[in-house]
Design a protein around this motif. Structure first.
Motif, PDB file in Angstrom:
ATOM      1  N   PHE A   1     -18.219   7.665   6.691  1.00 25.66           N
ATOM      2  CA  PHE A   1     -17.609   8.057   5.464  1.00 25.66           C
ATOM      3  C   PHE A   1     -16.357   7.272   4.980  1.00 25.66           C
ATOM      4  N   PHE A   2     -15.471   7.020   6.219  1.00 27.39           N
ATOM      5  CA  PHE A   2     -14.228   6.278   5.924  1.00 27.39           C
ATOM      6  C   PHE A   2     -14.871   4.800   5.361  1.00 27.39           C
ATOM      7  N   GLY A   3     -15.781   3.925   6.282  1.00 29.77           N
ATOM      8  CA  GLY A   3     -16.259   2.794   5.877  1.00 29.77           C
ATOM      9  C   GLY A   3     -16.831   2.706   4.176  1.00 29.77           C
ATOM     10  N   THR A   4     -17.510   3.735   4.164  1.00 25.16           N
ATOM     11  CA  THR A   4     -18.111   3.689   2.728  1.00 25.16           C
ATOM     12  C   THR A   4     -17.184   3.775   1.851  1.00 25.16           C
ATOM     13  N   THR A   5     -15.965   4.795   1.843  1.00 23.37           N
ATOM     14  CA  THR A   5     -15.094   4.784   0.900  1.00 23.37           C
ATOM     15  C   THR A   5     -14.385   3.590   0.596  1.00 23.37           C
ATOM     16  N   PHE A   6     -13.915   3.016   1.921  1.00 19.90           N
ATOM     17  CA  PHE A   6     -13.004   1.741   1.930  1.00 19.90           C
ATOM     18  C   PHE A   6     -13.937   0.591   0.998  1.00 19.90           C
ATOM     19  N   LEU A   7     -15.267   0.631   1.498  1.00 22.44           N
ATOM     20  CA  LEU A   7     -16.080  -0.564   0.769  1.00 22.44           C
ATOM     21  C   LEU A   7     -16.143  -0.189  -0.740  1.00 22.44           C
ATOM     22  N   PHE A   8     -16.184   1.106  -1.114  1.00 15.84           N
ATOM     23  CA  PHE A   8     -16.301   1.324  -2.520  1.00 15.84           C
ATOM     24  C   PHE A   8     -14.893   0.966  -3.293  1.00 15.84           C
ATOM     25  N   PHE A   9     -13.953   1.216  -2.750  1.00 11.21           N
ATOM     26  CA  PHE A   9     -12.742   1.009  -3.494  1.00 11.21           C
ATOM     27  C   PHE A   9     -12.391  -0.445  -3.573  1.00 11.21           C
ATOM     28  N   SER A  10     -12.861  -1.184  -2.311  1.00 11.49           N
ATOM     29  CA  SER A  10     -12.506  -2.558  -2.411  1.00 11.49           C
ATOM     30  C   SER A  10     -13.376  -3.439  -3.402  1.00 11.49           C
ATOM     31  N   LEU A  11     -14.690  -2.891  -3.740  1.00 15.00           N
ATOM     32  CA  LEU A  11     -15.598  -3.404  -4.689  1.00 15.00           C
ATOM     33  C   LEU A  11     -15.055  -3.017  -6.079  1.00 15.00           C
ATOM     34  N   PHE A  12     -14.407  -1.790  -6.384  1.00 14.10           N
ATOM     35  CA  PHE A  12     -14.252  -1.229  -7.584  1.00 14.10           C
ATOM     36  C   PHE A  12     -12.736  -1.245  -8.168  1.00 14.10           C
ATOM     37  N   ALA A  13     -12.000  -1.062  -7.171  1.00 14.55           N
ATOM     38  CA  ALA A  13     -10.726  -0.943  -7.436  1.00 14.55           C
ATOM     39  C   ALA A  13      -9.897  -2.041  -7.644  1.00 14.55           C
ATOM     40  N   PRO A  14      -9.130  -2.357  -8.516  1.00 12.19           N
ATOM     41  CA  PRO A  14      -8.399  -3.569  -8.745  1.00 12.19           C
ATOM     42  C   PRO A  14      -7.391  -3.670  -7.680  1.00 12.19           C
ATOM     43  N   ARG A  15      -7.219  -4.848  -7.047  1.00 13.89           N
ATOM     44  CA  ARG A  15      -6.355  -5.032  -6.153  1.00 13.89           C
ATOM     45  C   ARG A  15      -6.232  -4.180  -4.956  1.00 13.89           C
ATOM     46  N   PHE A  16      -7.435  -3.384  -4.456  1.00 11.85           N
ATOM     47  CA  PHE A  16      -7.470  -2.483  -3.155  1.00 11.85           C
ATOM     48  C   PHE A  16      -7.505  -3.621  -1.990  1.00 11.85           C
ATOM     49  N   ALA A  17      -8.346  -4.369  -2.029  1.00  8.60           N
ATOM     50  CA  ALA A  17      -8.450  -5.102  -0.945  1.00  8.60           C
ATOM     51  C   ALA A  17      -7.520  -6.189  -0.616  1.00  8.60           C
ATOM     52  N   THR A  18      -6.353  -6.043  -0.753  1.00  6.95           N
ATOM     53  CA  THR A  18      -5.337  -6.999  -0.693  1.00  6.95           C
ATOM     54  C   THR A  18      -4.256  -6.839   0.329  1.00  6.95           C
ATOM     55  N   ALA A  19      -3.814  -7.855   0.856  1.00  3.40           N
ATOM     56  CA  ALA A  19      -2.838  -7.587   2.264  1.00  3.40           C
ATOM     57  C   ALA A  19      -1.511  -6.550   1.716  1.00  3.40           C
ATOM     58  N   SER A  20      -1.005  -6.487   0.614  1.00  2.00           N
ATOM     59  CA  SER A  20       0.018  -5.726   0.417  1.00  2.00           C
ATOM     60  C   SER A  20      -0.471  -4.334   0.175  1.00  2.00           C
ATOM     61  N   ASN A  21      -1.738  -4.100  -0.425  1.00  2.00           N
ATOM     62  CA  ASN A  21      -2.164  -2.805  -0.329  1.00  2.00           C
ATOM     63  C   ASN A  21      -2.415  -2.274   1.138  1.00  2.00           C
ATOM     64  N   MET A  22      -2.910  -3.056   1.905  1.00  5.03           N
ATOM     65  CA  MET A  22      -3.327  -2.743   3.380  1.00  5.03           C
ATOM     66  C   MET A  22      -1.769  -2.138   3.960  1.00  5.03           C
ATOM     67  N   GLU A  23      -0.728  -3.089   3.559  1.00  4.07           N
ATOM     68  CA  GLU A  23       0.427  -2.797   4.247  1.00  4.07           C
ATOM     69  C   GLU A  23       1.016  -1.281   3.833  1.00  4.07           C
ATOM     70  N   ASN A  24       0.557  -1.048   2.314  1.00  2.00           N
ATOM     71  CA  ASN A  24       1.166   0.194   2.066  1.00  2.00           C
ATOM     72  C   ASN A  24       0.436   1.300   2.636  1.00  2.00           C
ATOM     73  N   LEU A  25      -0.957   1.126   2.936  1.00  2.00           N
ATOM     74  CA  LEU A  25      -1.763   2.089   3.403  1.00  2.00           C
ATOM     75  C   LEU A  25      -1.384   2.386   5.050  1.00  2.00           C
ATOM     76  N   MET A  26      -0.930   1.189   5.715  1.00  2.27           N
ATOM     77  CA  MET A  26      -0.487   1.471   7.022  1.00  2.27           C
ATOM     78  C   MET A  26       0.776   1.871   7.018  1.00  2.27           C
ATOM     79  N   SER A  27       1.789   1.735   6.063  1.00  2.00           N
ATOM     80  CA  SER A  27       3.279   1.978   6.267  1.00  2.00           C
ATOM     81  C   SER A  27       3.204   3.501   5.776  1.00  2.00           C
ATOM     82  N   GLY A  28       2.417   3.822   4.448  1.00  2.00           N
ATOM     83  CA  GLY A  28       2.579   5.068   3.839  1.00  2.00           C
ATOM     84  C   GLY A  28       1.646   6.348   4.651  1.00  2.00           C
TER      85      GLY A  28
END
Lengths: 262, 340
Positions: B13-40
């Motif tokens: 489920f985690f993988g699917t959700t991650f993939l979904f947003f990577s494809l459809f959410a603008p700037r989701f699969a970016t380094a800075s967003n991953m930093e936000n995810l990890m630090s937040g």
């Protein structure tokens, strides 16, 4: 494993002194006199049937022996020595194992984890108890060997017991007591919730327990089981011991009238 | 333990959700967003790891948000009022949090309170305590003074692992916050404690059947108190991470975090009926919530709708948990009926 069974080889000699006796046991819950001066004893290789109607004091008696309650007065004598039992842990330490009516099993654990709950094989010894590492493979192997020894067959040993049938669960509970019992096994209505075939399996297990040299105290409402298995029967009524005899097919009626007091 | 299929489903489920947003959410699969995810969300994962222990015992700890504030305020006061060096402040704040957790456990064990009630009460007590010891109120001007002690502020460090291993030549690689590694370390320690030690087995036994555990000679009281102490300790770690990020603390720090942590734990497959689950699932659960919140934000979904969706996911997870329990009971019943 050998060490576990070794203690049972010197066993079952007919005239052996009682391994457990209870003298003058009384217990009061508020104004209710649950036990009034009960004496019982049981020897190795013997099954003692404990009979009585609901509320006769059977459960109270065995709960006192297994450390859940304490007698107000009276003494527990194990292998000739007066022993104080203040907790379930102390009862176990004294060699008394109990299988409770309401099946004290852990539904979320596997049979092996159930067997060793609270006394897992673990090490190294220099670590504090809680941080010792479990030796799971060894516990699994010992469980499998023991179940094989008792001719208990389970479909899957790595499934949690919630997935198993009532008979299998009861077999696990009874078998668990045999792993660690060194002297006495107490069984509180082991067949109460079981069908015919499953009862058979458990009763055979009880006979095996005796044949391995344990002293067994069997509580049951089923007269057939008492006559079949018990070497002696003690009848309680309203907290008093009202009779003690060797149950046979012929004195079944006598037993029943002792129980109901008619 | 029957956690594996659930954990697998969660990862999927985690993988699917991650993939979904990577494809459809603008700037989701970016380094800075991953930093936000990890630090937040690392501190949330830490809270969820801690929360798993009470839930595994069929309890709950509603007070962890207040414990976060308490530990934060202890750190704030010691640093800014008493000028205690940071290497002493860190253990002191952790000790305060662990003590608060221990008190929760003691109340539950010795006063035989329902965990829900006991920790609801201490939630109010701890939060009130935070206000009464708050250096922001007691000393004028402190509320605008930042904490500058390096021992504390250095908790908010980022590591450029991408350059270290040479990956940055190919893609823009996120910098990893220290809090992420703290989370990983806690996860590794507590997961192995749960699975491989006697204390861990005691937790499962007590959570599965308290009475049977007592009869088996397990010290159920000590086990329970230890579980709530661990929960408090994790709240303390989370508090320090937050204080380091904010370079200050507030009385309202951590408000509402207990619910998010509980949600993450339940989504992570820890059964509210006790005895089933691990701490690996809750950590994933926390980041799953993070992925969903960040993804929805990037998609332009409003905050309010996000809250509704979070609630819906929690309901789904609890429903799934119930379903498993009911199905298990039914299977046992059918077995009994067949044999009888």
């Amino acid at each position: 494993m050998n060490a576990v069974f070794a203690s049972r080889t010197a066993q079952a000699d007919e005239a052996s002194p009682p391994v457990l006796s209870v003298r003058g046991a009384s217990k009061r819950f508020g104004s209710v006199l649950a036990l009034a001066g009960i004496d019982i004893s049981v020897s190795r290789g013997e099954i003692l049937g404990l009979l009585g109607d609901n509320g006769a004091g059977k459960s109270t008696l065995i709960k006192c022996i297994s450390g859940v309650h304490r007698f107000d007065s009276g003494s527990i004598i194990i292998d000739g020595a007066i022993t104080t039992i203040r907790s379930p842990g102390e009862a176990r330490f004294a060699g008394i194992e109990t299988v409770y009516q309401d099946l004290a099993l852990f539904d979320n654990l596997t049979p092996a984890q159930n067997f060793f709950a609270g006394r897992e094989i673990s090490g190294p010894q220099w670590l504090p108890r809680g941080l010792r590492f479990l030796k799971q493979r060894r516990m699994d192997a010992e469980t499998e060997a023991l179940l094989g020894n008792l001719k208990v067959t389970l479909p899957k040993l790595d499934a949690v017991v919630a997935m198993m049938s009532g008979g299998q669960r009861q077999a696990i509970a009874v078998a668990r007591s045999t792993v660690f019992a060194r002297k006495v096994v107490i069984l509180d209505e082991p067949t109460a919730a079981l069908g015919l075939r499953e009862s058979r399996q458990v009763l055979d297990l009880v006979a095996t327990l005796r044949d391995q040299g344990n002293a067994v105290i069997l509580i049951t409402h089923n007269m057939e089981h008492v006559i079949e298995l018990a070497d002696r029967a003690v009848v309680l009524r309203q907290g008093r011991k009202v009779g003690e005899l060797v149950p046979t097919k012929d004195n079944k009626q006598e037993l029943v009238s002792m129980i109901v007091g008619a | 333990m029957s956690v594996r299929p659930t954990t697998l489903a969660l990862l999927l489920f985690f993988g699917t959700t991650f993939l979904f947003f990577s494809l459809f959410a603008p700037r989701f699969a970016t380094a800075s967003n991953m930093e936000n995810l990890m630090s937040g969300f690392s501190f949330l994962a830490i809270l969820a790891i801690g929360q798993s222990f009470p839930i595994l015992l069929r309890g709950i700890d509603l007070s962890i948000g207040a414990i976060v504030a308490l530990a934060g305020m202890v750190a704030f006061d010691l640093t800014l009022i008493f000028h205690v060096p940071g290497y002493l402040v860190l253990p002191a704040a952790l000790a305060a949090a662990t003590l608060a957790g221990t008190l929760n456990g003691a109340l539950i064990v010795y006063l035989r309170l329902q965990p829900f009630i006991a920790t609801l009460a201490t939630l109010a007590v701890y939060r009130g305590l935070v206000y009464s010891i708050s250096g922001r109120q007691l000393v004028r001007g402190l509320s605008t003074t930042p904490i500058t002690d390096r021992w504390i502020t250095d908790l908010e460090t980022y590591y450029d692992l991408g350059s270290a291993v040479g990956l940055s030549r190919f893609i823009k690689f996120p910098w990893f916050p220290l809090s992420f590694f703290v989370m990983l370390a806690l996860l590794a320690v507590f997961q192995s404690v749960l699975i491989t030690t006697r204390f861990g087995r005691d937790i499962y036994a007590v959570g599965g059947n308290l009475e049977a555990a007592r009869l088996a000679g397990i010290n159920t009281r000590r086990t329970t108190i230890a579980a709530y102490a661990i929960c408090g300790f994790c709240a303390g770690i989370a508090a320090l991470i937050l204080v380091a990020r904010l370079t200050t603390s507030t009385e309202a720090l951590g408000t509402g975090m207990e619910l998010t942590a509980i949600a993450a734990a339940v989504i992570g497959g820890v059964s509210l009926s006790g005895g089933v689950g691990s701490v690996f699932g809750p950590a994933i659960g926390a980041f799953l919530l993070g992925v969903i919140l960040l993804g929805l934000t990037l998609l332009g979904v409003s905050q309010f709708v996000q809250q509704i969706l979070t609630g819906a996911i929690l309901l789904g997870a609890i429903g799934y948990d119930r379903l498993l329990v009911v199905r298990r009971q039914r299977r046992t019943a059918v077995f009994l009926a067949e044999r009888a």
